[in-house]
Design an enzyme around this catalytic site. Structure first.
Site, PDB file in Angstrom:
ATOM      1  CB  ILE A  41       2.439   0.418   4.634  1.00 37.43           C
ATOM      2  CG1 ILE A  41       1.283  -0.577   4.740  1.00 37.43           C
ATOM      3  CG2 ILE A  41       1.890   1.834   4.431  1.00 37.43           C
ATOM      4  CD1 ILE A  41       0.520  -0.554   5.993  1.00 37.43           C
ATOM      5  CE  LYS A  42       6.643   5.179  -2.276  1.00 35.93           C
ATOM      6  NZ  LYS A  42       7.023   4.931  -3.660  1.00 35.93           N
ATOM      7  CB  SER A  43       4.806   5.817   5.479  1.00 35.18           C
ATOM      8  OG  SER A  43       4.705   7.018   6.209  1.00 35.18           O
ATOM      9  CB  ALA A  67      -0.903  -0.003   1.230  1.00 36.04           C
ATOM     10  CB  THR A  80       0.428   6.431   2.536  1.00 33.77           C
ATOM     11  OG1 THR A  80       1.808   6.747   2.735  1.00 33.77           O
ATOM     12  CG2 THR A  80       0.080   5.216   3.354  1.00 33.77           C
TER      13      THR A  80
END
Ligand code: R5P
Length: 293
Positions: A202-204, A172, A174
């Site tokens: 997840i990429k943040s 995912a 973001t």
């Protein structure tokens, strides 16, 4: 059929040695199936638990971005130093040699451009094509707080469901709208929603204040997005702080391929991410490799 007469009697049962069950090195991933784990272990280095993903998928919504005008000329020389390539199927099929041993994270959401509302994406790649292209994960943009928040979340959950059937993890990504606050509260919200709804990692973005609370409240690995180009030392310092504060690596694009010396820069990023080198040491390495040409 084997010849019955030649089959030797089995006898090495080691009845006093219990079979070992190995735990999995990635946060929150121990209950995944073998194929998922194996693909994640091709993205994240099992020795360090971290990854340096080279993100070159920008063209899917913004065309030939600076540094990506000619992927064959500008990017192929950097590829050997990346742990993973994050890209579209178009660039993968047309430019990346199929002999590569790099793991592939395939961009599967799309359908919008910088000329219109970016959050209005759909799933743009069939699961069959991800399988055909031997993808180790599928990347979907999630716009928490964006105009099409719900649709983008459902894109992600659909990919989690479909990918789970075939053992392919979902990343995912973001995405933060221009007018939204980039703070710890926002990224805790965005990353946690993605994880709760099944994203495998997840990429943040990195934030100066409270990134460690984003990483610790997210039950799956987080990789740090690079963001717009900043000076090399600053990008190395950001990557260093992110991994020290709990990120499982980086997914970096412009700060590598728009660097004055991309091959030197990716090696410096790797030293910071995998060897815990300080930003100063990383920058020294960058300059040495840059001067060596
Ligand atoms: C953007 O949506 C793309 O997914 C890029 O992969 C992402 O922004 C990372 O690239 P950069 O480090 O250039 O921000």
């Amino acid at each position: 059929m084997p010849d019955d007469d030649k089959i030797k009697e089995a006898k090495q049962f080691h009845t006093d040695t219990p079979q070992e069950t190995e735990g999995f090195f990635l946060k929150g991933s121990n209950s995944l199936d073998w194929g998922m784990k194996n693909r994640l272990a091709r993205i994240f280095n099992p020795e360090t638990g971290r990854t340096v993903m080279l993100a070159i998928d920008h063209g899917y919504f913004q065309g030939p971005t600076l540094g990506l005008e000619r992927v064959d000329i500008n990017i192929l020389p950097i590829v050997p130093y990346a742990d993973t390539l994050m890209l579209t199927r178009g660039i993968l099929r047309t430019v990346i040699p199929p002999s590569t041993s790099k793991s592939i994270v395939l961009r599967v959401s799309g359908g919008t451009s910088i000329l219109k509302e970016l959050s209005n994406e759909e799933i743009a790649v069939d699961i069959e094509d991800s399988i055909r292209l031997n993808a180790c994960a599928m990347a979907v943009q999630v716009f928490i707080g964006g105009e099409y928040e719900k649709e983008s979340i459902i894109n992600m959950t659909r990919m989690v469901d479909i990918g789970t059937r075939y053992g392919i993890p979902t990343l995912a990504v973001t995405a933060v709208g221009k007018d939204m606050a980039r703070d710890a509260r926002y990224f805790r919200l965005a990353t946690r929603i993605c994880a709760e709804l099944g994203a495998h990692y997840i990429k943040s973005y990195y934030i100066e204040e409270g990134f460690e609370t984003v990483a610790s409240s997210c039950p799956v690995p987080i990789v740090m997005a690079g963001g717009k180009k900043i000076p090399e030392f600053d990008a190395l310092a950001m990557a260093y702080r992110a991994v020290q504060e709990g990120a499982a690596g980086v997914d970096m694009g412009r700060n590598i391929f728009q660097s004055e010396a991309p091959v030197a820069m990716i090696q410096a990023v790797k030293a910071v991410v995998h060897q815990n080198e300080t930003p100063e040491k990383g920058f020294e390495l960058y300059n040495t490799l840059k001067n060596e040409g």
